[in-house]
Design an enzyme around this catalytic site. Structure first.
Site, PDB file in Angstrom:
ATOM      1  N   ALA A 135     -16.005 121.295  29.902  1.00 38.11           N
ATOM      2  CA  ALA A 135     -15.422 120.481  28.342  1.00 38.11           C
ATOM      3  C   ALA A 135     -16.402 119.756  28.057  1.00 38.11           C
ATOM      4  O   ALA A 135     -17.795 120.321  28.778  1.00 38.11           O
ATOM      5  CB  ALA A 135     -14.776 119.475  29.361  1.00 38.11           C
ATOM      6  N   GLY A 165     -14.256 123.866  32.363  1.00 39.82           N
ATOM      7  CA  GLY A 165     -13.506 124.214  31.496  1.00 39.82           C
ATOM      8  C   GLY A 165     -13.260 125.902  30.620  1.00 39.82           C
ATOM      9  O   GLY A 165     -12.221 126.284  30.548  1.00 39.82           O
ATOM     10  N   GLU A 195     -17.631 120.839  38.105  1.00 39.70           N
ATOM     11  CA  GLU A 195     -17.216 119.475  37.718  1.00 39.70           C
ATOM     12  C   GLU A 195     -18.166 118.646  39.134  1.00 39.70           C
ATOM     13  O   GLU A 195     -17.712 117.120  38.359  1.00 39.70           O
ATOM     14  CB  GLU A 195     -16.135 120.014  37.475  1.00 39.70           C
TER      15      GLU A 195
END
Ligand code: CAA
Length: 258
Positions: free
Chosen positions: A65, A109, A132
């Site tokens: 992301a 992502g 993440e």
């Protein structure tokens, strides 16, 4: 729709979507999410397309992301804009098969996108990770669930809690990818698989995909019941007649998706 972050092509019965934000290693931002959803919808509506490939560049399938877009967002904004969720739903429930052809960085992502597809072909340069945790969050696009189902609790836990990356060979050994090929060949290999799928009955392919996905969601008895219903259903398709007749007549079947 005009696309600025992806490229959409059709090659025979295959639709190919290429993530195209090289300046950000194909990080997924809201524009790319919108475009991916639109492209997937139009390829789904196109009856001539029987299988879709999602790919990126040799350097990066996707580095996850877009952190620069998320840095100032709070939880209410994330929830109210449903940041990314329409994409995960779209790919996760897509009726046609999707082959992910990945190379280079397949992170966050990006890995979640690849894992939402049905088959993953990797270049030997691919590195996979859920980093993440390094930026103070956790996977939010299905990583904790799909990675755990794919490679088991302990390896998934280590990757998700430490941010450890694995290479293509390890990913193959762990059952995360279908094949590892030289970097020049990862898209070709994905096309070979997609072409094979595209030759089959689209009706049978659609229902078989749904049945395999059901195995990840329900208990065995319910899954077997679901499979049986779909199996019976296929006996009213024209493609079933064509497939069985072609076998007996020793010729190649011509499946029409009817
Ligand atoms: N978001 C936004 N921009 C990104 C990005 C990301 N996820 N990943 C890379 N970029 C940008 C970099 O900022 C850089 O841009 P600038 O030149 O403008 O600074 C450009 O892409 C090239 O990146 P690097 O210079 O960092 O390249 P590198 O080869 O040194 O490192 C990398 C590559 C290891 C992938 C590193 O870029 C990196 O760690 N990226 C972030 C990976 C990450 O944390 N992903 C998870 C995101 S959160 C998520 O995905 C949540 C979710 O579950 C949905």
């Amino acid at each position: 729709m005009e696309y600025s972050t992806i490229i959409v092509q059709r090659e025979g019965r295959i639709g190919i979507i290429t993530l195209n934000r090289p300046e950000a290693l194909n990080a997924l931002n809201s524009q790319m999410v919108k475009e991916l959803i639109s492209a997937l919808d139009s390829l789904n509506q196109d009856e001539s397309v029987r299988c879709v490939i999602v790919t990126g560049s040799e350097r990066a399938f996707s580095a996850g992301a877009d952190i620069k877009e998320m840095v100032n967002m709070n939880s209410v904004q994330m929830a109210m804009t449903e940041h990314f969720f329409p994409l995960w739903d779209k790919v996760g429930r897509y009726p046609k098969p999707i082959v992910a052809a990945v190379s280079g960085f397949v992170l966050g992502g990006g890995l979640e996108l690849a894992m939402s597809c049905d088959i993953i072909v990797a270049s030997e340069t691919a590195v996979f990770g859920q980093p993440e945790i390094d930026i103070g969050v956790m996977p939010g696009g299905g990583g904790t669930q799909r990675l755990t189902r794919a490679i088991g609790k302990y390896k998934a836990m280590e990757m998700i809690l430490t941010g450890k990356r694995i290479n293509a060979e390890e990913a193959y050994k762990f059952g995360l990818v279908n094949a590892v090929v030289p970097k020049e060949l990862f898209i070709e290999e994905a096309k070979k698989i997609a072409t094979k799928i595209a030759e089959k009955s689209p009706v049978a392919v659609k229902l078989a995909k749904a049945a395999v996905n059901k195995a990840l969601e329900v208990g065995l008895t319910q899954g077997l019941d679901f499979e049986r219903e779909l199996f019976y259903l296929l006996f009213s398709s024209e493609d079933k007649q064509e497939g069985m007749k072609a076998f007996i007549e020793k010729r190649k079947p011509d499946f029409r998706g009817r």
